[in-house]
Motif scaffolding. Structure first.
Motif, short mmCIF file in Angstrom:
data_model
loop_
_atom_site.label_atom_id
_atom_site.label_comp_id
_atom_site.label_asym_id
_atom_site.label_seq_id
_atom_site.Cartn_x
_atom_site.Cartn_y
_atom_site.Cartn_z
N ILE A 131 0.81 -1.16 -0.12
CA ILE A 131 0.11 -0.01 0.12
C ILE A 131 0.72 1.27 0.04
N ALA A 132 0.56 2.28 -0.73
CA ALA A 132 1.34 3.28 -0.84
C ALA A 132 0.50 4.47 -1.02
N VAL A 133 1.20 5.81 -0.67
CA VAL A 133 0.49 7.12 -0.95
C VAL A 133 1.72 7.99 -1.32
N GLY A 134 1.27 9.15 -1.67
CA GLY A 134 2.60 9.98 -2.27
C GLY A 134 2.75 10.98 -0.89
N PRO A 135 3.57 12.03 -0.94
CA PRO A 135 4.12 12.92 0.11
C PRO A 135 2.74 13.75 0.55
N GLY A 136 3.01 14.44 1.65
CA GLY A 136 2.03 15.59 2.17
C GLY A 136 1.03 15.15 2.94
N TYR A 137 0.89 13.84 3.40
CA TYR A 137 -0.05 13.26 4.53
C TYR A 137 0.54 13.07 5.82
N LYS A 157 -10.39 11.96 4.03
CA LYS A 157 -10.34 12.95 4.95
C LYS A 157 -8.99 13.79 4.96
N ALA A 158 -8.03 13.15 5.17
CA ALA A 158 -6.62 13.91 4.88
C ALA A 158 -6.40 14.79 3.85
N ILE A 202 4.84 4.99 -8.06
CA ILE A 202 5.39 6.43 -8.32
C ILE A 202 4.14 7.51 -8.79
N HIS A 203 3.36 7.02 -9.65
CA HIS A 203 2.05 7.79 -10.04
C HIS A 203 1.53 8.59 -8.69
N THR A 204 1.35 7.85 -7.72
CA THR A 204 0.79 8.34 -6.60
C THR A 204 1.25 9.74 -5.76
N ALA A 229 12.30 2.59 -3.07
CA ALA A 229 13.53 3.24 -3.20
C ALA A 229 13.14 4.49 -3.68
N ALA A 230 12.14 4.66 -4.52
CA ALA A 230 11.57 5.63 -5.46
C ALA A 230 10.95 6.65 -4.49
N LEU A 231 10.06 6.28 -3.59
CA LEU A 231 9.42 6.98 -2.79
C LEU A 231 10.31 7.68 -1.52
N ARG A 232 11.41 6.97 -1.17
CA ARG A 232 12.39 7.56 -0.26
C ARG A 232 13.00 8.84 -0.95
#
Length: 325
Positions: A131-137, A157-158, A202-204, A229-232
């Motif tokens: 499970i993955a989401v992008g930054p800002g949460y 909600k976030a 990565i699209h997230t 690794a990409a999300l890091r």
């Protein structure tokens, strides 16, 4: 000039990695749309291995084409590089989306990540629940052990929207039938993909551009480590759990030092320390343009990132020395 305290890996390796994924992408792109997954993958593997063995590193493949008895090259445990320079772990997928490339569909990539020795998850070639989401949460906004509906609702909600404004990316597989039902029951939309879950994760990180807010479901463990690794480097949150559902898989994992088959790995447990990540487009997609062949040149589009500096570079290159490919 004094060395930066974040210097970890040599900065010059950033551009060297671009050359590695460019070469693999061009090799695979020559076979896109031909319907032969195996040939396209082998071309990318051969090209990536050749370029890796020119790098000034002492590299060990920890995520690769398979385990030693399954893959003739770029197998887990193989040593690459010239044997001099920093000791690094390497995670790679010379052709992420073999079926996509064979059918000339969007989002096939050549992908690689390197990190200091001992920094990437060393795992068998099995499935991984992700499970993955992008930054800002806020940290912990999604949880692998929470119901799908709860994750969608918490994310909405976030983000300050309704669940119906959320889009989840899920691999189009029969095993995800129940997950798809649960997500749709919240009112959220789903982008089903046939392959290519590194790109899906990565699209997230850029929902406004890609239309994808969250990645969910079971895919390959190698792709999971590469995505982490990409999300890091970009930012985001991810969790993964290896699918060690047979005694044989548990034994393989134990041989690689994994003692808890049910462990949920956080993003920074799958990819720690200073991480470099590069991906070059093989076919056109939301993230990158595919390789373009002209009479006297080849054009490539690559994204390369570093976790310690959070630098993300896009490199659009026109190659006129065609002999190097």
């Amino acid at each position: 000039m004094p060395k930066s305290p974040q210097a970890g890996l040599d900065r010059i390796l950033t551009l060297e990695l671009v050359r590695v994924t460019e070469r693999a992408a061009v090799a695979a792109a020559r076979l896109r749309g031909r319907g032969d997954e195996k040939d396209a993958d082998q071309a990318a593997v051969d090209a990536m291995r050749t370029e890796l063995n020119c790098l000034p590193i002492q590299g060990t493949v920890v995520i690769g084409e398979g385990e030693r008895d399954e893959a003739p090259m770029l197998y887990i445990g193989e040593e690459v590089g010239v044997g001099d320079g920093p000791e690094v772990d390497i995670a790679l997928d010379p052709l992420e989306g073999t079926t996509i490339c064979a059918k000339n569909l969007p989002n096939a990539l050549a992908v690689i990540a390197i990190a200091e020795r001992g920094s990437l998850l060393y795992a068998p070639d099995v499935y991984m629940e992700k499970i993955a989401v992008g930054p800002g949460y806020p940290e912990g906004i999604v949880d692998l052990d929470a119901p799908a509906a709860e994750n969608i609702e918490n994310l909405a909600k976030a983000k300050g929207v309704q669940p119906s404004d959320i889009t989840a990316c899920i691999l189009d597989r029969p095993r995800h039938a129940r997950l798809v039902e649960e997500v749709r029951a919240t009112g959220a939309a789903i982008r089903l993909i046939g392959d290519g879950d590194v790109a899906g994760v990565i699209h997230t990180t850029d929902p406004e551009e890609t239309g994808i807010d969250i990645y969910m479901g079971i895919g390959g463990a190698p792709e999971g480590v590469l995505a982490a690794a990409a999300l890091r480097c970009i930012g985001g949150q991810m969790q993964g759990r290896l699918q060690l559902n047979t005694d044989e898989k548990v034994a393989r994992a134990e041989n690689m030092g994994i003692t808890d088959p049910a462990k949920v790995y956080r993003m920074d447990e799958m990819a720690r320390g200073d991480v470099l990540f590069a991906a070059t487009g093989v076919t056109d997609g939301n993230l990158l343009a595919g390789v373009k062949f002209a009479r006297e040149s080849v054009q490539t589009h690559t994204i390369v990132m570093r976790s310690s500096s959070r630098t993300v570079r896009e490199i659009k290159a026109r190659h006129q020395d065609l002999d190097k490919f």
